[in-house]
Enzyme design. Structure first.
Site, PDB file in Angstrom:
ATOM      1  N   LYS A   1       4.297  -0.490   0.909  1.00  0.00           N
ATOM      2  CA  LYS A   1       3.596  -1.719   0.568  1.00  0.00           C
ATOM      3  C   LYS A   1       2.975  -2.238   1.895  1.00  0.00           C
ATOM      4  O   LYS A   1       2.238  -3.001   1.461  1.00  0.00           O
ATOM      5  CB  LYS A   1       5.032  -2.492   0.286  1.00  0.00           C
ATOM      6  CG  LYS A   1       5.343  -2.239  -1.262  1.00  0.00           C
ATOM      7  CD  LYS A   1       6.439  -3.357  -1.687  1.00  0.00           C
ATOM      8  CE  LYS A   1       6.841  -3.143  -3.121  1.00  0.00           C
ATOM      9  NZ  LYS A   1       7.975  -4.177  -3.641  1.00  0.00           N
TER      10      LYS A   1
ATOM     11  N   LYS B   1       3.548   7.867 -12.318  1.00  0.00           N
ATOM     12  CA  LYS B   1       4.345   6.922 -13.099  1.00  0.00           C
ATOM     13  C   LYS B   1       3.539   5.902 -13.854  1.00  0.00           C
ATOM     14  O   LYS B   1       2.725   5.432 -12.757  1.00  0.00           O
ATOM     15  CB  LYS B   1       5.390   6.701 -12.232  1.00  0.00           C
ATOM     16  CG  LYS B   1       6.651   6.245 -13.026  1.00  0.00           C
ATOM     17  CD  LYS B   1       7.900   5.771 -12.055  1.00  0.00           C
ATOM     18  CE  LYS B   1       8.260   4.305 -12.406  1.00  0.00           C
ATOM     19  NZ  LYS B   1       9.245   3.915 -11.406  1.00  0.00           N
TER      20      LYS B   1
ATOM     21  N   LYS C   1       3.295  -1.304 -13.481  1.00  0.00           N
ATOM     22  CA  LYS C   1       2.720  -2.441 -13.921  1.00  0.00           C
ATOM     23  C   LYS C   1       1.788  -2.965 -12.687  1.00  0.00           C
ATOM     24  O   LYS C   1       0.944  -3.955 -12.902  1.00  0.00           O
ATOM     25  CB  LYS C   1       3.766  -3.527 -14.005  1.00  0.00           C
ATOM     26  CG  LYS C   1       4.629  -3.624 -12.577  1.00  0.00           C
ATOM     27  CD  LYS C   1       5.837  -4.658 -13.032  1.00  0.00           C
ATOM     28  CE  LYS C   1       7.069  -4.629 -11.801  1.00  0.00           C
ATOM     29  NZ  LYS C   1       8.117  -5.442 -12.148  1.00  0.00           N
TER      30      LYS C   1
END
Ligand code: TRP
Length: 334
Positions: free
Chosen positions: A115, A197, A200
């Site tokens: 992140k 994967k 979103k």
């Protein structure tokens, strides 16, 4: 333990639009867990603040996630579904646990590294202590089990480490939580890069099916899904695209891989993709319809929010008071 039942805790961040992966991999499987466990599910809005949010949109999205939990089948009278920010004990316990967590441990968290690379202009302290808030979430409710995906396993590990450290000094205060190993949900991969994967936060919106996508959009995205060379519908290692579509088809129709191979024997990718798209529509449509109904039933949802906030506060405060006492914080005068 709460009475006869073990306690289960989980939650999702109110960031971005939930995908088919969130539904098939998590939410769908949560629906019947309340028979066996006392279940708590948070809308993790405090965690969402580690990245910048637009207030009006954020408020709407958090409420929408709450409604979606209910629309997806989680009965708010049988599951404690609540907003993390409505239970101040989360932030308080997170502070206390910060004092029992080492910089070195947090530095090792792979999600923090990922992140910070992604949000290089906003590497805030909240992003760094994110796992401590998550530990507080879980430990406040004395959870026995936590259903989490592999990407959150490291956070569950640090939760256990913090809890064990605390218990070692102050006695048995926290239940040491374990990963929930029940029926595992389907792992849904990106429709554009099937070795990755479904996410979103994917910038390519064709890669993800959002739970609120309309039927036409869903069908179009499946038609465009990346498939592999060849033209047979086979569950084979060198066919990640077809495997992903077959997994989705299994999760939405209950058909086995053999049944699917037979059903599409001699048929092409095009026909198969359309069938998968239609199966997904038939699973999501009732949830979307229920969602629309619930959006009209504002007072019902409000009353559930209120009751569950209170329930969550009751359990969370019980643990928090115990922790404060153990730490030697001055008792309150009543
Ligand atoms: N970090 C989790 C995620 O992004 C969300 C979360 C926050 C959570 N607190 C939790 C999940 C406690 C399980 C238990 O998926």
């Amino acid at each position: 333990m709460l009475g006869e039942k073990k306690i289960l805790y989980s939650g999702m961040q109110a960031t971005g639009n939930l995908t088919l992966g969130n539904y098939l991999g998590a939410m769908k499987n949560w629906v019947s867990l309340n028979e066996e466990y006392e279940c708590f599910y948070g809308v993790m809005d405090l965690h969402s603040l580690t990245v910048r949010q637009t207030p009006a949109e954020f408020r709407k999205r958090a409420r929408s996630l709450y409604t979606l939990y209910v629309a997806a089948g989680l009965d708010p009278e049988k599951n404690c579904i609540y907003f993390q920010s409505h239970v101040p004990a989360h932030a308080e316990l997170a502070w206390l646990l910060n004092c029992f967590t080492y910089m070195g441990e947090l530095n090792r968290m792979t999600q923090f590294k990922d992140k910070s690379a992604k949000h290089a202009d906003n590497i805030n302290a909240g992003l760094f202590t994110y796992p401590v808030l998550m530990a507080a979430d879980i430990l406040l409710y004395q959870a026995d089990v936590v259903p989490v995906g592999v990407d959150q396993m490291q956070h569950l590990e640090i939760t256990r480490d913090i809890a064990e450290r605390f218990n070692h000094i102050y006695g048995d205060v926290f239940t040491i939580p374990e990963a929930y190993v029940g029926k595992v949900g389907a792992k849904v991969m990106s429709l554009q890069e099937p070795t990755k994967k479904m996410s979103k936060s994917d910038e390519n919106t064709n890669a993800s099916i959002y739970l609120l996508d309309d039927a036409d959009t869903i069908i179009r995205k499946f038609k465009r899904a990346v498939t592999d060379s060849g033209n047979e519908i086979l569950y084979a290692q060198d066919k990640p695209g077809i495997c992903n579509l077959m997994d989705i088809y299994t999760a939405t129709t209950g058909k086995s891989k053999e049944e699917i191979e037979k059903e599409f024997d001699g048929k092409g990718y095009g026909e198969f993709k359309l069938a998968v798209g239609e199966a997904v529509v038939s699973v999501l449509k009732p949830i979307q319809d229920r969602m629309k109904e619930l959006e009209q039933e504002k007072s019902y949802i409000d009353s559930m929010i209120k009751a569950n906030d209170e329930k969550a506060q009751y359990f969370a405060n019980k643990t928090l008071r115990k922790v404060q006492k153990k730490l030697g914080l001055t008792e309150r005068i009543r």
